[in-house]
Write an enzyme that holds these catalytic residues in place. Sequence first.
Site, PDB file in Angstrom:
ATOM      1  N   GLY A 160       6.897   6.074   2.322  1.00 33.01           N
ATOM      2  CA  GLY A 160       7.134   7.427   1.815  1.00 33.01           C
ATOM      3  C   GLY A 160       8.574   7.594   1.355  1.00 33.01           C
TER       4      GLY A 160
ATOM      5  CB  SER B 226       3.950   7.940   4.098  1.00 34.70           C
ATOM      6  OG  SER B 226       4.141   6.947   5.084  1.00 34.70           O
TER       7      SER B 226
ATOM      8  CG  HIS C 132       3.624   5.355   8.933  1.00 37.88           C
ATOM      9  ND1 HIS C 132       4.173   5.915  10.055  1.00 37.88           N
ATOM     10  CD2 HIS C 132       4.507   5.559   7.934  1.00 37.88           C
ATOM     11  CE1 HIS C 132       5.354   6.440   9.728  1.00 37.88           C
ATOM     12  NE2 HIS C 132       5.575   6.236   8.453  1.00 37.88           N
TER      13      HIS C 132
ATOM     14  CB  THR D 175       3.646 -10.161  -4.570  1.00 39.28           C
ATOM     15  OG1 THR D 175       4.266 -11.165  -5.373  1.00 39.28           O
ATOM     16  CG2 THR D 175       2.210 -10.550  -4.268  1.00 39.28           C
TER      17      THR D 175
ATOM     18  CB  CYS E 277      14.056  10.211  10.520  1.00 39.33           C
ATOM     19  SG  CYS E 277      12.527   9.574   9.874  1.00 39.33           S
TER      20      CYS E 277
HETATM   21  N1  PLP Z   1       8.539  12.587   4.275  1.00 34.87           N
HETATM   22  C1  PLP Z   1       8.083  13.159   5.394  1.00 34.87           C
HETATM   23  C2  PLP Z   1       7.771  14.617   5.387  1.00 34.87           C
HETATM   24  C3  PLP Z   1       7.899  12.413   6.559  1.00 34.87           C
HETATM   25  O1  PLP Z   1       7.462  13.002   7.663  1.00 34.87           O
HETATM   26  C4  PLP Z   1       8.203  11.028   6.515  1.00 34.87           C
HETATM   27  C5  PLP Z   1       8.072  10.193   7.722  1.00 34.87           C
HETATM   28  O2  PLP Z   1       8.454  10.567   8.805  1.00 34.87           O
HETATM   29  C6  PLP Z   1       8.654  10.475   5.314  1.00 34.87           C
HETATM   30  C7  PLP Z   1       8.812  11.285   4.221  1.00 34.87           C
HETATM   31  C8  PLP Z   1       9.005   9.032   5.208  1.00 34.87           C
HETATM   32  O3  PLP Z   1       7.846   8.224   5.195  1.00 34.87           O
HETATM   33  P1  PLP Z   1       7.969   6.684   5.601  1.00 34.87           P
HETATM   34  O4  PLP Z   1       8.105   6.625   7.078  1.00 34.87           O
HETATM   35  O5  PLP Z   1       6.684   6.068   5.116  1.00 34.87           O
HETATM   36  O6  PLP Z   1       9.147   6.138   4.894  1.00 34.87           O
END
Ligand code: PLP
Length: 378
Positions: free
Chosen positions: A69, A199, A201, A237, A323
């Site tokens: 994401g 995203s 996951h 790839t 994060c």
């Molecule tokens: N955007 C939002 C709202 C998210 O909650 C997250 C992941 O926590 C991301 C972007 C980033 O996604 P990724 O973990 O796949 O980089």
Amino acid sequence: MIYFDHAATTRVLPEAAQAACQVMTEDYGNPSSLHALGKQAAQRVEEDRRTLAQALGCQPGELYFTSCGTEGDNWAVRLAVHLGRHRGKHIITTAVEHAAVLEPCKELEQQGYSVTYLTPDRTGRVPAEAVEEALREDTVLVSMMLVNNETGALQPVGEVSRLLRGRRSAALLHTDAVQGFLKVPFTPKSLGADLLTLSAHKIGGLKGSGALYIRSGLRAEPLLRGGGQEKGLRSGTEPTPQIAAFAAAARLGAQRQSEHIAYLHDLKAYTLDLLRAQVPGLTVVSEGDAPHICAVSLPGRPSQVVVRFLSDRGICLSAGSACHRGKASHVYGAMNLSKAVRDGMLRISFAPSNTREEADALAQALTAATRELVAAGR
Ligand code: PLP
């Protein structure tokens, strides 16, 4: 273990794991190879793209697979400013976006762009009128997430697109729909989005996998140059196992979307009622419009301490986005909450696998936390 941290990431669905495993061990060809195994892999990627497009409600040709994401958000922001480079240097976004949008915006500020960060109300929502007030002739991008990952607040992306059209603005509209996909009903068209990030996951696919929707008709610039994969826009790839898992998870999620949404709304309401009734001092900061996320606070009890207390008792949840890695959340910081409430924030995020019994256990453990952490003088 009881897991209430599905907004951080969620368990890979068995069908997604199986799909990845089959691609890793049997259909393992490189989609660019000309032999049979290569062709089979290429066909599989296109079939998976069609599956994902159907779940999202767009054309397969509008989807580009990415490595996460974060990559999709970075690409969208940079692409939008590149396409608007002759028109202006103003960006509108919100103060509650994911760092994957905020950091590229900050980088652009250093390159001479001016960025308006709209602030939310106390529940984390940003009104569409705020975008209208901030809109300028030279605005080239409005980036507003669909569902906030720390509050569950739904942002008025569709309304913003209508107002951009009403004002005849040429600004592109990007939405980070990472937390909204399959949790709230929408299509890129219904939102009027030009760019939209997903995203894998967060929906039962693999980590390190995502997609960017680029509305057909937009002349996209390559993110990565090389072998020309993804129509020359994102070389490399194709990660075929990740793509297979993403498609499998999206297909299953779409099939059961309404059932899951109803279940999650019900479970969240049950949990919040219970927490309000049983946990002394607990404040519900955001009930969350999205069915799977809400935010509460135990004012005066540092969230890190409560998270550890719960973890020691077999319950996983977060003080906010994973994060932040322990740093104060910029989302809760932007919501004009008192320091005591901010310091005690807890995000509870659900999946259809969670049960009422687990919610009961959470209420008991939080009640114990209020007693024992006070007794410990913390
Ligand atoms: N955007 C939002 C709202 C998210 O909650 C997250 C992941 O926590 C991301 C972007 C980033 O996604 P990724 O973990 O796949 O980089």
